[in-house]
Design a protein around this motif. Structure first.
Motif, mmCIF file in Angstrom:
data_model
loop_
_atom_site.group_PDB
_atom_site.id
_atom_site.type_symbol
_atom_site.label_atom_id
_atom_site.label_comp_id
_atom_site.label_asym_id
_atom_site.label_seq_id
_atom_site.Cartn_x
_atom_site.Cartn_y
_atom_site.Cartn_z
ATOM 1 N N UNK A 62 0.745 -1.087 0.071
ATOM 2 C CA UNK A 62 0.146 -0.193 -0.025
ATOM 3 C C UNK A 62 0.730 1.135 -0.063
ATOM 4 N N UNK A 63 2.069 1.250 0.245
ATOM 5 C CA UNK A 63 3.232 2.110 0.264
ATOM 6 C C UNK A 63 3.937 2.168 -1.007
ATOM 7 N N UNK A 64 3.786 1.183 -1.829
ATOM 8 C CA UNK A 64 4.588 1.139 -3.122
ATOM 9 C C UNK A 64 3.665 0.939 -4.342
ATOM 10 N N UNK A 65 3.377 -0.372 -4.433
ATOM 11 C CA UNK A 65 2.667 -0.800 -5.739
ATOM 12 C C UNK A 65 1.149 -0.098 -5.775
ATOM 13 N N UNK A 107 8.171 6.168 2.381
ATOM 14 C CA UNK A 107 8.016 6.871 3.538
ATOM 15 C C UNK A 107 7.009 7.880 3.511
ATOM 16 N N UNK A 108 7.002 8.783 2.491
ATOM 17 C CA UNK A 108 6.032 9.726 2.342
ATOM 18 C C UNK A 108 4.541 9.030 2.121
ATOM 19 N N UNK A 109 4.616 8.089 1.600
ATOM 20 C CA UNK A 109 3.368 7.297 1.324
ATOM 21 C C UNK A 109 2.842 6.892 2.564
ATOM 22 N N UNK A 110 3.632 6.305 3.537
ATOM 23 C CA UNK A 110 3.118 5.738 4.863
ATOM 24 C C UNK A 110 2.667 7.085 5.607
ATOM 25 N N UNK A 112 0.991 9.424 4.516
ATOM 26 C CA UNK A 112 -0.376 9.724 4.007
ATOM 27 C C UNK A 112 -1.408 8.436 4.471
ATOM 28 N N UNK A 113 -0.804 7.309 4.466
ATOM 29 C CA UNK A 113 -1.599 6.198 5.396
ATOM 30 C C UNK A 113 -1.961 6.483 6.529
#
Length: 244
Positions: A62-65, A107-110, A112-113
């Motif tokens: 969920x933080x990559x693909x 890490x930026x996507x994390x 946002x999660x």
């Protein structure tokens, strides 16, 4: 003011951070809160050990693909007989994806999660390893509160001191130090969490352990849950199911 987010950061490997995070979540659920637990401990993937069922997609996916997909497709819910719910997003990934999940953009996507989880739950708790990777730093700095989880004795005290410095280096503040299953001769702990032989959730069946976890939650999040821990039967039992 009650805080919504907290990072439980292990001062060293094997400190008991994952279980402490989950026990805190269960106590909050017993107090009526909906809680989401996110796994930033990519190397050990320990959160998944407490869960069963399909762990796909996991948090690294969920933080990559699948950064555009909703968080709830990766949530595994602990089915508890309580007013609130605990839903976990664990890590269950091959090395290749683990490596990609440690990149800056992941890490930026994390972060946002975490924001997404806040919108869906009363509290968000993050299981964080010692600060040595991007996702651990992101989780620590994105949360309102930081709890260092440490073993007792000299090993724990030395690790806690090092981690305090790392937390300060990334611009965050340590709010609570919890020493798990050990003495506190040097650690200056805020909360001592004793050992327990009870399976999860020990906080609701072991009175001494439960009082400690409830005190930790109350101090860390400024939410009084001290009437919950160790109540001896608030939960008729804990099972697990996958929420899809």
């Amino acid at each position: 003011m009650t805080y919504a987010t907290a990072a439980f950061v292990g001062a060293t490997g094997g400190a008991g951070t994952t279980r402490t995070t989950l026990e805190a979540a269960v106590v909050l659920a017993a107090d009526g809160a909906d809680v989401i637990v996110l796994d930033a401990a990519y190397a050990t993937q320990g959160l998944g050990d407490y869960l069963s069922g399909r762990l796909d997609p996991d948090l690294t996916t969920l933080v990559t693909d699948r950064t555009d997909g909703p968080l709830d497709v990766g949530l595994v819910e602990l089915d508890v007989d309580a007013p609130g719910e605990v839903a976990c997003c664990p890590v269950d990934a091959p090395f290749e994806r683990l490596a990609r999940a440690k990149r800056v953009e992941a890490a930026q996507a994390f972060e946002r999660r975490i924001e997404e989880a806040v919108a869906a739950a009363d509290h968000v708790l993050v299981d964080v390893p010692p600060l040595a990777a991007n996702q651990a730093v992101a989780a620590t700095t994105a949360c309102e509160r930081v709890c260092l989880v440490s073993p007792g004795g000299d090993r724990g005290a030395d690790a806690t001191n090092r981690l305090r410095e790392r937390v300060a280096d990334v611009g965050a503040t340590v709010d609570t130090v919890a020493v798990v299953e050990g003495s506190d001769e040097r650690n200056a702990a805020d909360i001592l969490v004793p050992s327990t032989e009870r399976p999860l959730p020990g906080a609701l069946s072991d009175e001494r352990y439960g009082r400690a976890v409830a005190s930790l939650v109350s101090r860390l999040l400024d939410r009084d849950v001290t009437g919950v821990g160790g109540s001896g039967g608030l939960f008729s039992g804990v099972t697990e199911r996958v929420r899809r």
